[in-house]
Design a protein around this motif. Structure first.
Motif, PDB file in Angstrom:
ATOM      1  N   SER A   1      34.525 -55.667 -19.890  1.00  4.36           N
ATOM      2  CA  SER A   1      34.259 -55.217 -21.049  1.00  4.36           C
ATOM      3  C   SER A   1      33.320 -56.081 -21.928  1.00  4.36           C
ATOM      4  CB  SER A   1      35.460 -54.798 -21.829  1.00  4.36           C
ATOM      5  OG  SER A   1      34.967 -54.575 -23.331  1.00  4.36           O
ATOM      6  N   TRP A   2      32.054 -55.456 -21.884  1.00  3.67           N
ATOM      7  CA  TRP A   2      31.092 -56.449 -22.928  1.00  3.67           C
ATOM      8  C   TRP A   2      31.634 -56.204 -24.484  1.00  3.67           C
ATOM      9  CZ3 TRP A   2      27.876 -54.432 -26.985  1.00  3.67           C
ATOM     10  CH2 TRP A   2      26.985 -55.084 -27.542  1.00  3.67           C
ATOM     11  N   GLN A   3      32.435 -55.161 -24.845  1.00  5.57           N
ATOM     12  CA  GLN A   3      32.669 -55.145 -26.175  1.00  5.57           C
ATOM     13  C   GLN A   3      33.838 -56.308 -26.364  1.00  5.57           C
ATOM     14  OE1 GLN A   3      31.560 -52.885 -28.171  1.00  5.57           O
ATOM     15  NE2 GLN A   3      32.903 -54.025 -29.754  1.00  5.57           N
ATOM     16  N   ARG A   4      34.468 -56.593 -25.700  1.00  7.21           N
ATOM     17  CA  ARG A   4      35.566 -57.703 -25.569  1.00  7.21           C
ATOM     18  C   ARG A   4      34.731 -59.098 -25.934  1.00  7.21           C
ATOM     19  NH1 ARG A   4      40.767 -57.163 -24.291  1.00  7.21           N
ATOM     20  NH2 ARG A   4      40.888 -59.195 -25.523  1.00  7.21           N
ATOM     21  N   SER A   5      33.794 -59.233 -25.234  1.00  7.37           N
ATOM     22  CA  SER A   5      32.873 -60.495 -25.219  1.00  7.37           C
ATOM     23  C   SER A   5      32.273 -60.392 -26.657  1.00  7.37           C
ATOM     24  CB  SER A   5      31.647 -60.615 -24.413  1.00  7.37           C
ATOM     25  OG  SER A   5      32.412 -60.898 -23.013  1.00  7.37           O
ATOM     26  N   LYS A   6      31.790 -59.268 -27.044  1.00  6.46           N
ATOM     27  CA  LYS A   6      31.324 -59.106 -28.588  1.00  6.46           C
ATOM     28  C   LYS A   6      32.174 -59.402 -29.518  1.00  6.46           C
ATOM     29  CE  LYS A   6      28.446 -56.068 -31.305  1.00  6.46           C
ATOM     30  NZ  LYS A   6      29.128 -56.598 -32.604  1.00  6.46           N
ATOM     31  N   GLU A   7      33.541 -58.977 -29.389  1.00 10.27           N
ATOM     32  CA  GLU A   7      34.363 -59.270 -30.272  1.00 10.27           C
ATOM     33  C   GLU A   7      34.834 -60.818 -30.351  1.00 10.27           C
ATOM     34  OE1 GLU A   7      37.449 -56.752 -29.025  1.00 10.27           O
ATOM     35  OE2 GLU A   7      36.911 -54.829 -29.460  1.00 10.27           O
ATOM     36  N   LEU A   8      34.791 -61.483 -29.208  1.00  7.20           N
ATOM     37  CA  LEU A   8      34.901 -62.781 -29.180  1.00  7.20           C
ATOM     38  C   LEU A   8      34.141 -63.644 -29.910  1.00  7.20           C
ATOM     39  CD1 LEU A   8      36.579 -65.449 -28.014  1.00  7.20           C
ATOM     40  CD2 LEU A   8      35.142 -65.019 -26.060  1.00  7.20           C
ATOM     41  N   ALA A   9      32.733 -63.217 -29.682  1.00  5.93           N
ATOM     42  CA  ALA A   9      31.534 -63.873 -30.241  1.00  5.93           C
ATOM     43  C   ALA A   9      31.858 -63.777 -32.018  1.00  5.93           C
ATOM     44  CB  ALA A   9      30.321 -63.378 -29.970  1.00  5.93           C
ATOM     45  N   ASP A  10      32.013 -62.396 -32.393  1.00  6.93           N
ATOM     46  CA  ASP A  10      32.142 -62.192 -33.737  1.00  6.93           C
ATOM     47  C   ASP A  10      33.038 -62.801 -34.522  1.00  6.93           C
ATOM     48  OD1 ASP A  10      29.739 -60.368 -33.372  1.00  6.93           O
ATOM     49  OD2 ASP A  10      31.161 -58.599 -33.117  1.00  6.93           O
ATOM     50  N   THR A  11      34.119 -62.809 -33.683  1.00 10.13           N
ATOM     51  CA  THR A  11      35.610 -63.579 -34.210  1.00 10.13           C
ATOM     52  C   THR A  11      35.410 -65.001 -34.551  1.00 10.13           C
ATOM     53  OG1 THR A  11      36.696 -61.678 -33.405  1.00 10.13           O
ATOM     54  CG2 THR A  11      37.917 -63.676 -34.277  1.00 10.13           C
ATOM     55  N   ARG A  12      34.697 -65.696 -33.420  1.00 12.61           N
ATOM     56  CA  ARG A  12      34.607 -67.124 -33.289  1.00 12.61           C
ATOM     57  C   ARG A  12      33.044 -67.702 -33.471  1.00 12.61           C
ATOM     58  NH1 ARG A  12      39.230 -70.099 -31.992  1.00 12.61           N
ATOM     59  NH2 ARG A  12      37.929 -71.625 -33.256  1.00 12.61           N
ATOM     60  N   GLY A  13      32.466 -67.156 -34.201  1.00  8.99           N
ATOM     61  CA  GLY A  13      31.066 -67.382 -34.344  1.00  8.99           C
ATOM     62  C   GLY A  13      30.531 -68.889 -34.522  1.00  8.99           C
ATOM     63  N   GLU A  14      31.691 -69.666 -35.154  1.00  8.02           N
ATOM     64  CA  GLU A  14      31.412 -71.103 -35.181  1.00  8.02           C
ATOM     65  C   GLU A  14      31.423 -71.643 -33.966  1.00  8.02           C
ATOM     66  OE1 GLU A  14      35.736 -70.962 -35.168  1.00  8.02           O
ATOM     67  OE2 GLU A  14      34.195 -69.790 -35.491  1.00  8.02           O
ATOM     68  N   LEU A  15      32.102 -71.187 -32.879  1.00  8.21           N
ATOM     69  CA  LEU A  15      32.222 -72.076 -31.473  1.00  8.21           C
ATOM     70  C   LEU A  15      31.289 -70.970 -30.305  1.00  8.21           C
ATOM     71  CD1 LEU A  15      35.844 -73.085 -31.137  1.00  8.21           C
ATOM     72  CD2 LEU A  15      33.734 -74.444 -31.336  1.00  8.21           C
ATOM     73  N   VAL A  16      31.295 -69.740 -30.554  1.00  9.87           N
ATOM     74  CA  VAL A  16      30.767 -68.899 -29.532  1.00  9.87           C
ATOM     75  C   VAL A  16      29.184 -68.398 -29.669  1.00  9.87           C
ATOM     76  CG1 VAL A  16      31.280 -66.691 -28.041  1.00  9.87           C
ATOM     77  CG2 VAL A  16      33.070 -68.010 -29.022  1.00  9.87           C
ATOM     78  N   ARG A  17      28.524 -68.639 -28.541  1.00 11.35           N
ATOM     79  CA  ARG A  17      27.109 -67.749 -28.698  1.00 11.35           C
ATOM     80  C   ARG A  17      27.095 -66.954 -27.626  1.00 11.35           C
ATOM     81  NH1 ARG A  17      23.256 -73.179 -28.426  1.00 11.35           N
ATOM     82  NH2 ARG A  17      24.308 -74.620 -29.939  1.00 11.35           N
ATOM     83  N   LEU A  18      26.557 -65.819 -28.003  1.00  5.51           N
ATOM     84  CA  LEU A  18      26.690 -64.488 -27.141  1.00  5.51           C
ATOM     85  C   LEU A  18      25.104 -64.237 -26.784  1.00  5.51           C
ATOM     86  CD1 LEU A  18      27.921 -62.161 -25.545  1.00  5.51           C
ATOM     87  CD2 LEU A  18      27.684 -60.753 -27.686  1.00  5.51           C
ATOM     88  N   GLN A  19      24.814 -64.303 -25.450  1.00  2.00           N
ATOM     89  CA  GLN A  19      23.517 -63.897 -24.910  1.00  2.00           C
ATOM     90  C   GLN A  19      23.671 -62.422 -24.397  1.00  2.00           C
ATOM     91  OE1 GLN A  19      20.467 -65.115 -25.186  1.00  2.00           O
ATOM     92  NE2 GLN A  19      19.495 -63.722 -23.989  1.00  2.00           N
ATOM     93  N   THR A  20      23.090 -61.594 -25.086  1.00  3.85           N
ATOM     94  CA  THR A  20      23.161 -60.209 -24.640  1.00  3.85           C
ATOM     95  C   THR A  20      22.198 -59.725 -23.522  1.00  3.85           C
ATOM     96  OG1 THR A  20      24.224 -59.304 -26.734  1.00  3.85           O
ATOM     97  CG2 THR A  20      23.184 -57.686 -25.205  1.00  3.85           C
ATOM     98  N   VAL A  21      22.884 -59.437 -22.300  1.00  3.83           N
ATOM     99  CA  VAL A  21      21.702 -59.156 -21.164  1.00  3.83           C
ATOM    100  C   VAL A  21      21.803 -57.653 -20.935  1.00  3.83           C
ATOM    101  CG1 VAL A  21      20.883 -59.640 -18.984  1.00  3.83           C
ATOM    102  CG2 VAL A  21      22.132 -61.460 -20.483  1.00  3.83           C
ATOM    103  N   PRO A  22      20.693 -57.116 -21.156  1.00  3.12           N
ATOM    104  CA  PRO A  22      20.589 -55.494 -21.061  1.00  3.12           C
ATOM    105  C   PRO A  22      20.190 -55.233 -19.526  1.00  3.12           C
ATOM    106  CG  PRO A  22      18.774 -56.210 -21.888  1.00  3.12           C
ATOM    107  CD  PRO A  22      19.638 -57.366 -21.987  1.00  3.12           C
TER     108      PRO A  22
END
Length: 418
Positions: free
Chosen positions: A370-391
């Motif tokens: 699930s990409w949505q779970r990765s997005k939630e991780l990044a949204d919740t822990r923005g101070e530690l997590v960088r999300l690179q979205t790859v279409p």
């Protein structure tokens, strides 16, 4: 008549239950069964998210190959082609395909043929792995990889026995340890070696329990990271004893989840024999953790991480044409066979549990994790997590879809950790 109807109904329920359980166990194998050593790629093990009906090679020549038109054949980027006794690499779909090409074909740039022969009629599958673990990418002779990037075969002492690995030396004391994903092999990391060599980072490519040449799991199944993380721990300790001061775990798919588990278990504030109690990791935890590995994880690179194991098991079951009504049984079969506590799985991927910087590379077109779970991780822990979205990228094929963007984001993430 009433008794007869009741008996028929009971029999039907029993037969349906047995069939459903069998289907669930079969589907669960996609996540739990290690690949059989030496199994041919054609019709055999392929990375999760790939497989399905093969494509046919129609024409080969002049640096191009014509394939059966399909959504897979039109994926942007660079991919491997694997068939029985052959392996090749194709680049992007060629602009202005020859007008004489049949309408039901796709013409892609042919980068190289590493093994065997591509010819009209050959049946092939797409794979994100550009190299294999045998003749075209051995430890000392990896075709297509800069010859200066020498690698040596090493043995990592593991809980169940020696773990085969390869090592590329570098000048820095921060090491990269790579953990491959579902259905893949340690060769999954090979396309990134020129990039890592440019940063002068040592790289250890690990084969873990269940892989060819590695000790098998005692019960014959994988445990969704519940025991496999101990092999990552062994690799970290090996790196430290060999001169590393800290490590970055780069994992794909299930390997990314395994990296998260290792980072959590080995974090300084909770590791040690006493702290291990109750971690839900099984008998392997009884001996505590290796002190050389504690607190050494400086960062995580998570490519298509599996953050909801049961959703992934259901997705893999569906890809094997398991009826929707039987998908919950596939989940229960996997849970029972892996003997993993669901609560512990949730704890590992809980955003609050993350303690080190993480780069997540994932895309919304992933049908396995699930990409949505990765997005939630990044949204919740923005101070530690960088999300690179790859279409437009299938599962664990983020580099394949856009190598330049992937490596640039990776460079930005790693620079402060080196």
């Amino acid at each position: 008549m009433r008794l007869r109807n009741a008996a028929l109904a009971a029999t039907s329920v029993t037969v349906a239950g047995v069939a459903a359980l069998a289907a669930g166990r079969y589907a669960a194998d996609a996540a739990l069964r290690p690949a059989r050593p030496g199994k041919a790629a054609a019709g055999g093990q392929l990375p999760a998210g790939f497989g399905g009906p093969p494509l046919t090679v129609h024409e080969v020549g002049d640096g191009r190959v014509s394939l059966t038109r399909s959504l897979t054949a039109q994926l942007p980027g660079v991919y491997g082609l694997v068939g029985r006794d052959c392996h090749a690499v194709v680049g992007s779909v060629m602009d202005g395909e020859p007008s004489k090409a049949p309408a039901d074909t796709v013409v892609r740039r042919l980068e190289r043929v590493g093994r065997g022969e591509l010819k009209p009629g050959t049946k092939v599958w797409f794979t994100p792995q550009l190299y294999t673990d045998d003749s075209d990418a051995g430890p000392d002779d990896a075709s297509g990889i800069d010859g200066a990037l020498s690698r040596t075969a090493v043995q990592v002492p593991g809980e169940l026995g020696p773990l085969p690995a390869w090592f590329m030396p570098g000048e820095r004391d921060t090491w990269i340890i790579t953990l491959h994903g579902l259905g893949a092999t340690p060769a999954q990391a090979l396309p990134l070696l020129p990039f890592y060599a440019g940063l002068k980072l040592p790289v250890l490519g690990l084969a873990y329990r269940g892989d060819e040449g590695a000790p098998p799991p005692p019960d014959g199944v994988r445990h969704l990271g519940g025991t496999e993380w101990r092999d990552a721990e062994a690799a970290i300790a090996y790196a430290v004893r060999s001169g590393a001061t800290r490590v970055v775990l780069h994992g794909w798919s299930a390997g990314a989840s395994m990296a998260m588990r290792a980072a959590d278990e080995l974090s300084g504030h909770r590791s040690g024999p006493a702290a291990d109690a109750g971690h839900g990791g099984g008998a392997a935890d009884d001996g505590g953790v290796d002190p050389d590995a504690v607190g050494r994880v400086a960062g995580l690179v998570l490519d298509s991480p599996v953050l909801d194991w049961w959703a992934t098991v259901r997705a893999l079951a569906a890809s094997r044409h398991t009826p929707r009504a039987l998908l919950p049984l596939a989940q229960r079969a996997a849970q029972g066979r892996a003997r993993v506590e669901s609560e512990r799985l949730r704890q590992i991927v809980d955003p609050a549990a993350l303690e080190v910087p993480a780069l997540v590379l994932h895309g919304p077109d992933d049908t396995v994790a699930s990409w949505q779970r990765s997005k939630e991780l990044a949204d919740t822990r923005g101070e530690l997590v960088r999300l690179q979205t790859v279409p437009n990228a299938p599962h664990a094929a983020m580099w394949n879809a856009d190598p330049e963007a992937y490596e640039e984001r990776l460079r930005q993430f790693l620079t402060p950790l080196m």
